[in-house]
Write an enzyme that holds these catalytic residues in place. Structure first.
Site, PDB file in Angstrom:
ATOM      1  CG  HIS A   2      48.104  18.771  44.412  1.00 51.79           C
ATOM      2  ND1 HIS A   2      48.250  18.473  45.148  1.00 51.79           N
ATOM      3  CD2 HIS A   2      49.207  18.134  43.612  1.00 51.79           C
ATOM      4  CE1 HIS A   2      49.586  17.514  45.661  1.00 51.79           C
ATOM      5  NE2 HIS A   2      49.849  17.421  44.570  1.00 51.79           N
ATOM      6  CG  ASN A   3      45.742  20.744  48.126  1.00 55.33           C
ATOM      7  OD1 ASN A   3      46.156  19.296  47.725  1.00 55.33           O
ATOM      8  ND2 ASN A   3      44.706  20.265  49.151  1.00 55.33           N
TER       9      ASN A   3
END
Length: 333
Positions: free
Chosen positions: A243-244
């Site tokens: 994520h990210n």
């Protein structure tokens, strides 16, 4: 069956023909397995020694080839044999699976979804509310695209893929079978009363144009904001992107490699197979991480890293040589 003369093939490659053959070419094949009606290639001088034993009548070769083709055999000399061979493979490629109808009657498409011109949707697909699918995109059977996703033009999504809500995929992409785009990021925090508390993952995934994602790979949604894959990235099978994370343009990740959360890759970064990248790490433009390496800190642009933990390639090779010598010395005592 398709067949071409060497002259017809060279009209596409625009190389130089050395030698000649009367055989029509019916297929491409690797050197050791090719027959006299098949074309092969020699992409590196170390493979020249296999030409004499090969039955192929034609080979695509680099301009620095140091052998002759022989009787009733020919070379097509080009600047880059690997790239030229890709053109030959396209020439002989069989057709992709057929859609009998553009939109299969068993596909479930929400009334608020926008399906543009030339879109093909296979059996058992689910297209959720407010999804937008661009012109000439093909979605093979049993794909799930959830609410408010957008898919660009000329993209191909193969069977079993799941694209979760609010994710965006660009033009000319290929998503291979059973990939998952936009699953929750892996976010948990310990709590004395509840054990591990799940941190909501409310972001999304944004994928640029001309991106290819391999089978069974996963791109997690951001905890907030977006996980981003830049234009032209190529992701192998069984890759995890946390994520990210943010990938620049034209990055390559080989099979079984993985990025933890919030990793940043510059443009043209290459991650070898089974390499692991620690969270919140930045890897600069054009850097290379060797197969099986473990990256625990930032990498400057242009560096090549090897080992676990990863260090500069030349230092890793020295370490391995010293270790090998010490082991050999201990055995001799």
């Amino acid at each position: 069956m398709k067949s071409y003369s060497i002259q017809e093939i060279n009209e596409i490659l625009k190389g130089d023909i050395v030698g000649g053959t009367f055989h029509q070419i019916t297929a491409p094949e690797q050197l050791e397995s090719a027959t006299e009606t098949e074309i092969s290639f020699i992409g590196n001088k170390k493979y020249e020694k296999f030409w004499a034993e090969s039955k192929a009548s034609v080979a695509i070769v680099n301009e620095d080839i140091s052998i002759e083709p022989g009787e009733n055999r020919a070379f097509i000399k080009v600047k880059n044999a690997d790239l030229a061979m890709s053109q030959v493979l396209e020439l002989f490629a069989p057709p992709t699976p057929l859609f009998i109808v553009d939109i299969h009657p068993t596909a479930t498409i929400d009334t608020t979804a926008s399906i543009c011109n030339g879109v093909r949707i296979g059996a058992g697909c689910y297209i959720g509310p407010k999804v937008v699918i661009g012109d000439n995109t093909s979605i093979y059977p049993n794909v799930t695209i959830l609410d408010e996703c957008t898919i660009g033009k000329n993209t191909v999504i193969w069977s079993g893929t799941v694209i979760r809500e609010r994710c965006h995929i660009g033009n000319d992409c290929i998503i291979h079978p059973n990939a998952t785009i936009g699953a929750d990021g892996f976010g948990f925090r310990p709590d004395p009363k509840q054990g591990l508390v799940k941190i909501p993952q409310i972001g999304n995934v944004i994928i640029g144009n001309n991106v290819e994602i391999g089978a069974n790979s996963c791109v997690d949604r951001g905890k907030f904001s977006s996980t981003i894959l830049g234009d032209g990235c190529k992701i192998d099978n069984l890759v995890q992107i946390g994520h990210n994370s943010k990938l620049g343009k034209f990055c390559i990740m080989a099979g079984n490699s993985g990025l933890a959360g919030s990793v940043t890759l510059g443009n043209g970064v290459i991650i070898g197979g089974s390499a692991s990248i620690k969270d919140h790490t930045t890897i600069g433009d054009g850097a290379i991480v060797g197969a099986g390496s473990g990256v625990t800190g930032d990498i400057p642009a242009g560096k090549t890293m090897l080992g676990y933990p990863a260090v500069e390639a030349r230092d890793a090779l020295k370490q391995w040589a010293i270790l090998k010598r010490l082991v050999n010395e201990s055995k001799s005592k």
